[in-house]
Enzyme design. Structure first.
Site, mmCIF file in Angstrom:
data_model
loop_
_atom_site.group_PDB
_atom_site.id
_atom_site.type_symbol
_atom_site.label_atom_id
_atom_site.label_comp_id
_atom_site.label_asym_id
_atom_site.label_seq_id
_atom_site.Cartn_x
_atom_site.Cartn_y
_atom_site.Cartn_z
ATOM 1 N N ARG A 69 -9.845 2.957 -18.578
ATOM 2 C CA ARG A 69 -8.277 3.405 -18.666
ATOM 3 C C ARG A 69 -8.050 2.774 -20.214
ATOM 4 O O ARG A 69 -8.253 1.532 -20.134
ATOM 5 C CB ARG A 69 -7.556 3.103 -17.590
ATOM 6 C CG ARG A 69 -7.338 4.373 -16.383
ATOM 7 C CD ARG A 69 -6.580 3.857 -15.380
ATOM 8 N NE ARG A 69 -6.584 2.787 -14.700
ATOM 9 C CZ ARG A 69 -6.023 1.546 -14.891
ATOM 10 N NH1 ARG A 69 -5.188 1.529 -16.031
ATOM 11 N NH2 ARG A 69 -6.194 0.226 -14.399
ATOM 12 N N TYR A 197 -12.836 9.535 -19.405
ATOM 13 C CA TYR A 197 -13.141 8.724 -18.373
ATOM 14 C C TYR A 197 -11.979 8.837 -17.442
ATOM 15 O O TYR A 197 -10.609 9.152 -17.429
ATOM 16 C CB TYR A 197 -12.851 7.257 -18.858
ATOM 17 C CG TYR A 197 -12.508 6.175 -17.708
ATOM 18 C CD1 TYR A 197 -13.733 6.122 -16.908
ATOM 19 C CD2 TYR A 197 -11.415 5.833 -17.223
ATOM 20 C CE1 TYR A 197 -13.679 5.005 -15.875
ATOM 21 C CE2 TYR A 197 -11.342 5.208 -16.157
ATOM 22 C CZ TYR A 197 -12.422 4.529 -15.415
ATOM 23 O OH TYR A 197 -12.299 3.777 -14.249
ATOM 24 N N LYS A 206 -4.384 9.342 -11.537
ATOM 25 C CA LYS A 206 -3.119 8.387 -11.760
ATOM 26 C C LYS A 206 -2.115 9.070 -12.452
ATOM 27 O O LYS A 206 -0.769 8.707 -12.490
ATOM 28 C CB LYS A 206 -3.818 7.216 -12.552
ATOM 29 C CG LYS A 206 -4.937 6.426 -11.873
ATOM 30 C CD LYS A 206 -4.225 5.579 -10.355
ATOM 31 C CE LYS A 206 -5.104 5.164 -9.750
ATOM 32 N NZ LYS A 206 -6.093 4.213 -10.064
ATOM 33 N N HIS A 226 0.136 2.761 -5.326
ATOM 34 C CA HIS A 226 -1.419 2.612 -5.615
ATOM 35 C C HIS A 226 -1.973 1.657 -4.282
ATOM 36 O O HIS A 226 -2.220 0.474 -4.599
ATOM 37 C CB HIS A 226 -1.342 1.466 -6.989
ATOM 38 C CG HIS A 226 -2.766 1.422 -7.446
ATOM 39 N ND1 HIS A 226 -3.262 0.509 -8.412
ATOM 40 C CD2 HIS A 226 -4.129 2.066 -7.349
ATOM 41 C CE1 HIS A 226 -4.561 0.592 -8.810
ATOM 42 N NE2 HIS A 226 -5.044 1.533 -7.979
ATOM 43 N N SER A 248 -6.315 -2.548 -9.827
ATOM 44 C CA SER A 248 -7.558 -2.033 -10.071
ATOM 45 C C SER A 248 -8.746 -3.046 -9.827
ATOM 46 O O SER A 248 -8.580 -4.112 -10.438
ATOM 47 C CB SER A 248 -7.331 -1.360 -11.479
ATOM 48 O OG SER A 248 -6.341 -0.351 -11.487
ATOM 49 N N CYS A 250 -9.588 -4.863 -7.419
ATOM 50 C CA CYS A 250 -9.251 -5.798 -6.614
ATOM 51 C C CYS A 250 -9.471 -5.664 -5.189
ATOM 52 O O CYS A 250 -8.851 -6.483 -4.414
ATOM 53 C CB CYS A 250 -7.895 -6.373 -7.212
ATOM 54 S SG CYS A 250 -7.685 -7.003 -8.639
ATOM 55 N N ASP A 275 -7.224 4.344 -2.810
ATOM 56 C CA ASP A 275 -6.636 4.271 -3.843
ATOM 57 C C ASP A 275 -5.112 4.782 -4.108
ATOM 58 O O ASP A 275 -4.390 4.004 -4.789
ATOM 59 C CB ASP A 275 -7.388 4.990 -5.060
ATOM 60 C CG ASP A 275 -7.059 4.484 -6.250
ATOM 61 O OD1 ASP A 275 -7.091 3.014 -6.595
ATOM 62 O OD2 ASP A 275 -6.688 5.171 -7.327
ATOM 63 N N ARG A 366 -18.698 3.740 -12.114
ATOM 64 C CA ARG A 366 -18.358 4.349 -10.756
ATOM 65 C C ARG A 366 -18.934 5.301 -10.269
ATOM 66 O O ARG A 366 -19.892 5.968 -10.920
ATOM 67 C CB ARG A 366 -16.680 5.125 -11.305
ATOM 68 C CG ARG A 366 -16.074 3.920 -12.204
ATOM 69 C CD ARG A 366 -14.605 3.714 -11.187
ATOM 70 N NE ARG A 366 -13.859 2.488 -11.718
ATOM 71 C CZ ARG A 366 -12.844 2.160 -10.797
ATOM 72 N NH1 ARG A 366 -12.407 2.587 -9.745
ATOM 73 N NH2 ARG A 366 -12.115 1.080 -11.486
HETATM 74 P P1 GTP Z 1 -9.948 0.522 -8.351
HETATM 75 O O1 GTP Z 1 -10.669 1.671 -7.700
HETATM 76 O O2 GTP Z 1 -10.131 0.234 -9.545
HETATM 77 O O3 GTP Z 1 -8.356 0.868 -7.837
HETATM 78 O O4 GTP Z 1 -10.452 -0.741 -7.319
HETATM 79 P P2 GTP Z 1 -10.453 -1.326 -5.966
HETATM 80 O O5 GTP Z 1 -9.027 -1.857 -5.839
HETATM 81 O O6 GTP Z 1 -10.662 -0.259 -4.700
HETATM 82 O O7 GTP Z 1 -11.549 -2.288 -5.876
HETATM 83 P P3 GTP Z 1 -12.975 -2.344 -5.320
HETATM 84 O O8 GTP Z 1 -12.685 -2.446 -3.850
HETATM 85 O O9 GTP Z 1 -13.728 -1.357 -5.880
HETATM 86 O O10 GTP Z 1 -13.624 -3.753 -5.601
HETATM 87 C C1 GTP Z 1 -13.712 -4.292 -6.755
HETATM 88 C C2 GTP Z 1 -14.419 -5.239 -7.058
HETATM 89 O O11 GTP Z 1 -13.879 -6.501 -6.234
HETATM 90 C C3 GTP Z 1 -15.909 -4.956 -6.492
HETATM 91 O O12 GTP Z 1 -16.876 -5.666 -7.352
HETATM 92 C C4 GTP Z 1 -15.918 -5.640 -5.441
HETATM 93 O O13 GTP Z 1 -17.292 -6.168 -4.776
HETATM 94 C C5 GTP Z 1 -14.978 -7.045 -5.347
HETATM 95 N N1 GTP Z 1 -14.415 -7.079 -4.034
HETATM 96 C C6 GTP Z 1 -13.716 -6.373 -3.307
HETATM 97 N N2 GTP Z 1 -13.181 -6.862 -2.035
HETATM 98 C C7 GTP Z 1 -13.786 -8.502 -2.340
HETATM 99 C C8 GTP Z 1 -13.593 -9.486 -1.608
HETATM 100 O O14 GTP Z 1 -12.869 -9.579 -0.245
HETATM 101 N N3 GTP Z 1 -13.946 -10.651 -1.880
HETATM 102 C C9 GTP Z 1 -14.582 -10.649 -3.122
HETATM 103 N N4 GTP Z 1 -14.979 -12.000 -3.618
HETATM 104 N N5 GTP Z 1 -14.772 -9.627 -4.067
HETATM 105 C C10 GTP Z 1 -14.499 -8.356 -3.490
HETATM 106 C C1 SPV Z 2 -7.901 2.220 -11.237
HETATM 107 O O1 SPV Z 2 -8.402 1.662 -12.325
HETATM 108 O O2 SPV Z 2 -7.072 1.614 -10.643
HETATM 109 C C2 SPV Z 2 -8.955 3.304 -10.718
HETATM 110 C C3 SPV Z 2 -9.862 4.113 -11.519
HETATM 111 O O3 SPV Z 2 -8.726 3.665 -9.623
HETATM 112 S S1 SPV Z 2 -9.077 5.232 -12.377
HETATM 113 O O4 SPV Z 2 -9.036 6.402 -11.734
HETATM 114 O O5 SPV Z 2 -9.591 5.396 -13.629
HETATM 115 O O6 SPV Z 2 -7.538 4.895 -12.685
HETATM 116 MN MN MN Z 3 -7.134 2.268 -8.390
#
Ligand code: GTP
Ligand code: SPV
Ligand code: MN
Length: 586
Positions: A69, A197, A206, A226, A248, A250, A275, A366
């Site tokens: 983004r 993207y 979003k 979110h 994001s 996290c 999400d 992704r």
């Molecule tokens: P968006 O799709 O961008 O909104 O991200 P999200 O909040 O769904 O994050 P996602 O679950 O994809 O995790 C993002 C990164 O954080 C990945 O590389 C995970 O492996 C890492 N991660 C997720 N949960 C944990 C956790 O509990 N501990 C640690 N150390 N890393 C984590």
């Molecule tokens: C984020 O960045 O929080 C995502 C991926 O979930 S996007 O759809 O690009 O916003």
């Molecule tokens: Mn997101």
């Protein structure tokens, strides 16, 4: 191609401006998808992955300048700049239209213009909302088909007289200097140019389901957030639903699909969404949540059978991968995936990977996959009423300051806790990674209006709902002096979820601190976990000097919002300061 005159007129206008060679109305069918996929395979937009190991899976390598983004060119264009707030980039609507329309002029010459009717939310839900995205990218069509409910049935919903959001998208020249994502909440309109993207181009996600929907939610008395949504089933078979907002990259997708540790026999997590959540006050005084999406657009790196087995079992068939690496036998590969690193990898740009060429997968690589393929997908995920939310969890990626878990004292304190979320920036957006910034409710990039008004709206739920969820804050990302994560995270986050559900049921104990209620080490069920008592103490520590500084920082951040800031938030700062007591500057 539609009986809806407003839609027909808009499509005519858009075609007159963008001048496509042809117009295609997407019906969302299998057959249409196959045709588009074949065309994308033929022109190299997609590469077919190994059919034996990954049936019906494709790799898309984006332009290397278009991988995340772009917040600096994402704008909320309201008549009055104050309505967008200092949390948004702003441009006057007339200027924004002029700028965008100049870019769109003739931009689809030689291309097909696709019209994608879509529905955000379950069919037959009173909370679902329609949109129409016009795009010249077949990759966007293929992704939208997974992420939203697209095609004939969505068009019928619009033709039945329901309102819809208009979204115009062109990939343009993929020139970062000619890339803008503009929102016109007063016109229920989105204009996006120059990026293919996810969050910039899949306009249902979003742009619609958060920025425009948050604006609508404010005037209509609901919340567009979110947040992931999950159900926690205890051994007695009772399911508690929670929604959690983390910035994001996290941990939302991971938490939404959590598999409890072995010692937690009889516990199970059900995935409703990963999400976005739309939350509405129910007649019972509770908040009810739907997931407006139908798929996952998730972060690939770090995903493995160890960290997220449910996700790994979701992937691997009918999946579009974007910017992952490729093994010699045509399988997707990324950092953190199971097994040893194979030889002869191609990186996300298709170059032979060596020690010098950087990561194999882009850090924001992704996958796009249907939620229905997820083994933990909740039977309630398509319930038109949604699920009742017992707890809202905020969180951020903070190597220091924020403890493992905190419970807010009441709703106003919970809103403050959400408003004060801070997190280290990630690869999900272009820019520096690892910088701590305030990311209220994980909505900094996504709130379609002034944060001060948004917080006031959150606070107003005290009057709207008699039975509001409890509010918590978690942090899985505390680091020790050597820079290692102190908490194991992933499946072990169940230990915190269990305490949270028990708090909701009025069962578990907690100790009181100025910044909220916390478990003592004995209040967490740590069966089967090896964690030193020093680590645990550090994860649950509240350092008054550190928190005094944190209050100064929060106060400074709130000051950006001037007199529009709800007094209730400033009062929380004052209360916490008073309870911490005077602190020496550290
Ligand atoms: P968006 O799709 O961008 O909104 O991200 P999200 O909040 O769904 O994050 P996602 O679950 O994809 O995790 C993002 C990164 O954080 C990945 O590389 C995970 O492996 C890492 N991660 C997720 N949960 C944990 C956790 O509990 N501990 C640690 N150390 N890393 C984590
Ligand atoms: C984020 O960045 O929080 C995502 C991926 O979930 S996007 O759809 O690009 O916003
Ligand atoms: Mn997101």
């Amino acid at each position: 191609m539609t009986t809806n005159p407003a839609l027909a007129r808009w499509i005519e206008e858009v075609a007159a401006l963008t001048k496509p060679d042809q117009i295609h109305w997407c019906d969302g069918s299998e057959e249409e998808n196959e045709r588009l996929t074949d065309a994308m395979l033929a022109d190299g937009t997609l590469l077919r992955l190994n059919e034996d190991t990954h049936p019906n899976c494709y790799l898309h390598r984006s332009n290397p300048n278009d991988v995340a983004r772009v917040e600096h060119v994402t704008m909320v264009c309201t008549q009055n700049q104050d309505d967008a707030g200092t949390n948004n980039h702003w441009m006057a609507p007339a200027d924004a239209h002029r700028k965008m329309d100049a870019l769109y002029d003739g931009c689809m010459r030689g291309r097909t213009m696709y019209v994608i009717p879509y529905l955000m939310g379950p069919y037959e839900s009173p909370y679902s909302r329609a949109g129409v995205e016009v795009t010249d990218s077949p990759y966007v069509v293929a992704n939208m088909r997974v992420m939203a409910r697209t095609g004939t049935r969505a068009l019928a919903h619009i033709e039945a007289g329901n309102s819809f959001i208009k979204g115009l998208h062109s990939i343009g020249e993929l020139d970062p200097e000619r890339r803008f994502i503009m929102h016109f909440p007063e016109e229920l309109l989105i204009k996006s140019y120059g990026s293919g993207y996810g969050g910039n181009a899949l306009l249902g996600k979003k742009c619609h389901a958060l920025r425009i929907a948050s604006w609508q939610a404010r005037s209509e008395g609901w919340l567009a957030e979110h947040m992931l949504i999950l159900g926690i089933e205890n051994p007695a078979g009772e399911v508690t639903y929670v929604a959690a907002a983390f910035p994001s990259a996290c941990g939302k997708t991971n938490l939404a699909m959590l598999v409890p540790p072995q010692a937690y026999a009889g516990w199970k997590v059900w995935t409703v969404g990963d999400d976005i959540a739309w939350l509405h006050p129910g007649e019972d005084g509770r908040l009810w949540a739907i997931n407006p999406e139908a798929g996952f657009f998730g972060v690939a790196p770090g995903t493995s059978m160890k960290t997220n087995p449910n996700c790994m079992q979701t992937l691997g068939r009918n999946t579009i991968y974007t910017n992952v690496g490729l093994t010699a036998d045509g399988q997707p590969w990324w950092e953190g995936i199971d097994g040893d690193k194979p030889a002869n990898l191609l990186d996300w740009q298709g170059r032979p990977h060596t020690a010098e060429t950087g990561p194999v997968a882009h850090p924001n690589a992704r996958f796009t996959v249907a939620a229905a393929q997820c083994p933990s997908y909740s039977a309630k995920a398509n319930d038109p009423r949604g699920v009742p939310i017992s707890a809202i969890i905020f969180g951020g990626r903070r190597s220091s300051v924020a403890p493992l878990v905190l419970e807010s004292l009441d709703w106003a304190h919970g809103v403050f806790t959400g408003a004060a979320v801070a997190s280290e920036t990630t690869a999900a957006a272009v820019g520096q990674v690892g910088q701590v910034r305030r990311d209220p409710m994980a909505m900094k990039p996504f709130c379609g209006y002034n944060f001060a008004d948004y917080w006031a709206h959150w606070l107003s739920f005290e009057e709207r709902c008699a039975n509001l969820p409890k509010v918590f804050h978690v942090n899985w990302f505390r680091k020790d002096a050597d820079g290692r994560f102190m908490w194991p995270g992933y499946g072990d986050n169940m230990r915190v979820l269990k305490w949270i559900t028990e708090r909701c049921a009025g069962a578990a104990k907690a100790v009181s601190t100025p910044v909220g209620m916390m478990p003592s080490p004995a209040d967490l069920d740590l069966t089967g976990l090896t964690l030193s008592s020093q680590s645990l103490d550090a994860l649950l520590a509240i350092d008054p000097a550190v928190w005094a500084r944190e209050m100064d920082d929060i106060e400074g951040f709130f000051a950006d919002f001037g007199p529009r800031l709800p007094p209730a938030l400033r009062q929380q700062v004052e209360r916490i300061r008073e309870q911490i007591g005077p602190q020496q500057a550290a």
